[in-house]
Write an enzyme that holds these catalytic residues in place. Structure first.
Site, mmCIF file in Angstrom:
data_model
loop_
_atom_site.group_PDB
_atom_site.id
_atom_site.type_symbol
_atom_site.label_atom_id
_atom_site.label_comp_id
_atom_site.label_asym_id
_atom_site.label_seq_id
_atom_site.Cartn_x
_atom_site.Cartn_y
_atom_site.Cartn_z
ATOM 1 N N ASP A 258 1.013 -0.892 -0.081
ATOM 2 C CA ASP A 258 -0.282 0.062 -0.214
ATOM 3 C C ASP A 258 0.888 1.277 0.176
ATOM 4 O O ASP A 258 2.138 0.850 0.415
ATOM 5 C CB ASP A 258 -1.158 -0.045 1.135
HETATM 6 C C1 BGC Z 1 -4.842 3.503 0.289
HETATM 7 C C2 BGC Z 1 -5.012 2.435 -1.004
HETATM 8 C C3 BGC Z 1 -4.722 3.059 -2.927
HETATM 9 C C4 BGC Z 1 -3.338 3.615 -2.463
HETATM 10 C C5 BGC Z 1 -3.042 4.881 -3.003
HETATM 11 C C6 BGC Z 1 -3.753 4.197 -0.182
HETATM 12 O O1 BGC Z 1 -4.266 5.550 1.325
HETATM 13 O O2 BGC Z 1 -4.984 2.367 1.097
HETATM 14 O O3 BGC Z 1 -6.293 1.582 -1.395
HETATM 15 O O4 BGC Z 1 -5.016 2.423 -3.553
HETATM 16 O O5 BGC Z 1 -4.093 4.399 -1.589
HETATM 17 O O6 BGC Z 1 -4.681 5.509 -3.993
#
Ligand code: BGC
Length: 714
Positions: A258
């Site tokens: 993530d």
């Molecule tokens: C989120 C993800 C997301 C990623 C990219 C993170 O903060 O938890 O679900 O895909 O950001 O935006």
């Protein structure tokens, strides 16, 4: 002559064999060939991002950049390469699909395929390679700010929807990304919280949707979560990543972090993470960048560990057939996005996801009786696409409920809209003047529609925070009660992506529709359901408790945890598994939803076609539409283990089927149960076991309305 013919046959056979050999070998061969040509420096460059949502290309070898994008409701607007925020393109407005909670509440796996197809086409039109969805975390606590991005409290329902969504989206030539692996069930302290859960809860509740996505959906990428599990960050967790995901399940795709979820070079390098996304503190320093290169040079990390990461990234590229591909051409892109057929898919899902929770002969609305219609509530005019965190969408358009009703009704009815409540940042505020205005408007109307619920403000259904409680914000309880008093002909339409309390007025309201965020055609779908063009057929994908204090994460478990640790003492007793087994009455049970027609269930038969491996048990039953309107019914098949060494829930969902029936029509439904439907995870044996004995097959219209049952012995 005969010899000649045989020689021909042999030659032909060899060509066929050679071809199929080349075909099956070529993915790995291509990968290995590229891998052998890469320098160490290039390999390191491939295992982390170079902008917020891309990886770098290596043109000399035809290795393209990977273009990643959020999120579950469609393709997010283009992010600037070097900071959070819009790139301010003018041609990237897209289809805005209903949230995954909505998709799950259709209980329609075929619609999940349609969703996946449309979603994949949008991603291709936007030049994306990997889409950062679906979210597969379980609705453990009503307070999780991201519940609306996930599907359900039930692993089986989540798995069935996810597998079809993934297969369809990936069939269009993109990869999707099953996230957030795993146990990311709250936003509170999500970046540091350590989740402690039993092996049984892990295997039976939190992992099955990921397991099905890998084994059945053949998902090409998985995103590690922010939180820790048993003391190790999920993105640096060898048990989750190496042992289970890549080992037991045989996952061959890539694991990405993530954004900003990596914390340590050595752990990241050696625990099964393949791709680090988002640099440290937004600076261009990656844990799997220069720091890792230094470790390899110092021989503290074996280059082979990096090879495996690169191999998986190249494997995904070969599968997507993008080697040698040029950068996406965005000219003319606007016209390819949010097309009418994809908007139609969004509408179809919205229509089937609306849940009718209460109807005292109030719905569908009869136009003959309505000259003046009062429409009350901020959610009648609120657009939801632009909020929620990483799932935000720059929608081609979004039809609000008020707009949907206006275009459905034209001039035939006088619509009086008032805001009713002030959706300000202060959730506890009650705007008495707005309530007084709403009461006045309601009193002079023939019927009243209140559009309430939640929105995507931080602290409600929004990434980054959890809700403070389960209460309706902005004084909506006061508003609803006052309006019902002023005009009993009131219907509430609750738009919420997670559980909200409704107990204080539920017995006084005539009609209640419940939905999650419905996407670009929200208003069209709601108007159709309210006026009976569409017969509602959604059912709850999670239990609606009376109050937070009834929910198992609150009562048995811990939430949000203490001193950086949250113990999942609620164990496998999540959602209806708890309410059912412990006899706690919820406001509305899992799987519940009414229709404008009625259904009867008869003729249950259970055919154990094969008792031994592969076990196959076919459950058949008849559903009849006993009412006057065409409609759809979701029949649910639960299994109860009557004799078990370990405690098991009273019932667990193991199958479902949706029937579309004309008035008076009957259909025989067939649901096949496999071995897993009867098994539990035995932590002592470290495996799924099928304990011989008696089982009950329960068929019902919801988890607490079982209409047919049969006993079998295995
Ligand atoms: C989120 C993800 C997301 C990623 C990219 C993170 O903060 O938890 O679900 O895909 O950001 O935006």
């Amino acid at each position: 002559m005969k010899i000649k013919l045989n020689l021909y046959l042999l030659a032909a056979f060899s060509v066929i064999m050679l071809n199929s050999f080349t075909v099956t070998e070529s993915t790995d061969q291509k990968v290995e060939k590229l891998l052998s040509q890469l320098t160490l420096q290039e390999k390191i460059s491939l295992i982390h991002g170079n902008t917020y949502f891309t990886t770098p290309a290596i043109p000399r070898l035809g290795i393209p950049a990977l273009h990643l994008s959020d999120g579950p409701c469609g393709v997010r607007e283009e992010n600037a390469p070097d900071r959070w925020g819009s790139a301010n393109w003018t041609n990237d407005a897209t289809a805005y699909f209903p949230s995954l909670t909505s998709l799950a509440s259709t209980w329609n796996a075929e619609l999940a395929t349609e969703f996946g197809n449309a979603y994949g086409e949008e991603a291709i039109a936007r030049g994306k390679d990997i889409m950062l969805a679906p979210g597969l975390n379980i609705n453990r606590t009503p307070l999780n700010g991201r519940n609306w991005e996930y599907m359900s409290e039930d692993p089986y329902l989540t798995s069935r929807i996810a597998v079809n969504y993934i297969k369809a989206a990936q069939s269009k030539g993109i990869a999707v990304c099953a996230k957030h692996y795993a146990l990311n069930n709250q936003e509170f302290d999500r970046g540091t919280i350590n989740v402690e859960a039993s092996e049984r809860a892990l295997r039976e509740i939190y992992l099955p949707a990921f397991e099905a996505s890998v084994k059945e959906g053949e998902v090409l990428s998985v995103m590690g979560a922010y939180n820790k599990f048993r003391g190790r960050f999920a993105c640096q967790n060898p048990y989750l990543l190496q042992e289970i995901l890549k080992g037991e399940w045989g996952f061959r795709g890539l694991v990405m972090s993530d954004w900003g979820a990596v914390h340590n070079t050595m752990e990241a390098a050696t625990s099964g993470l393949d791709l680090e996304m988002y640099p440290i503190d937004g600076k261009k320093e990656y844990y799997m960048g220069q720091a890792l290169l230094d470790e390899i040079k110092a021989k503290t990390v074996d280059e082979k560990a990096i090879d495996d990461k690169v191999r998986r990234i190249l494997y995904v590229m070969v599968k997507l057939n993008i080697l040698g591909k040029a950068e996406p051409d965005t000219t003319g892109m606007a016209a390819l996005l949010g097309t009418p057929d994809r908007a139609k898919t969004a509408l179809k899902i919205a229509e089937e996801s609306v849940i009718l929770l209460k109807n005292k002969e109030a719905l569908p609305l009869n136009l003959k009786n309505i000259k003046t219609l009062a429409i009350i509530g901020d959610n009648a005019t609120c657009k939801h696409a632009r909020g929620g965190g990483s799932t935000i969408i720059k929608a081609k358009y979004e039809i609000t409920p008020l707009e949907g009703l206006q275009s459905r009704l034209g001039n035939s009815v006088k619509i009086n809209f008032v805001q009713g409540y002030n959706a300000s940042k202060n959730f506890k505020s009650v705007d008495k003047a707005l309530i007084a205005e709403a009461v006045k408007t309601a009193a002079s109307a023939d019927a009243v529609l209140i559009f309430g619920g939640l929105n995507h403000q931080p602290g409600l259904d929004c990434e980054g925070d959890d809700k403070p409680d389960m209460k309706l914000p902005f004084g909506q309880d006061e508003l609803i009660k006052a309006v019902i008093k002023a005009n009993p002909n009131t219907i509430v339409i609750m738009i919420a992506g997670s559980q909200v309390e409704m107990g204080s007025w539920i017995s006084d309201v005539k009609g209640l529709l419940y939905t999650s965020y419905l996407g670009m055609e929200t208003g069209t779908a709601l108007a159709e359901v309210l006026f009976g063009d569409i017969n509602p057929s959604g059912k709850l994908s999670y239990t609606l408790p009376y109050k937070l204090e009834d929910s198992p994460s609150f009562l048995l478990g811990e939430y949000p945890g203490k001193d950086g640790v949250v113990n999942y003492n609620d164990d496998i007793w999540v959602g209806y598994r708890y309410f059912d087994t412990k006899n706690v009455k919820p406001l509305f049970p899992f799987g519940f939803g009414l229709s404008y027609t009625t259904f009867a269930y008869t003729n249950c038969k259970v055919d154990l076609t094969q008792k031994t491996d592969p076990l196959s048990c076919v459950v058949s039953f008849e559903i009849k539409n006993t009412g006057k309107l065409e409609g759809k019914e979701i029949a649910q098949v639960y299994v109860r283990d009557l004799e078990s060494a370990l405690p098991r829930p009273t019932k667990e969902l193991k199958g479902f089927a949706k029937a579309s029936l004309k008035a008076g029509e009957s259909k025989t439904m067939k649901v096949t149960l496999d071995k897993r439907a009867f098994q539990y995870y035995d932590p002592a044996k470290k495996q799924w076991v099928l304990e011989p004995g008696k089982f009950e097959i329960l068929i019902g219209s919801s988890s607490d309305n079982i209409l047919l049952k049969e006993q079998i012995e295995l």
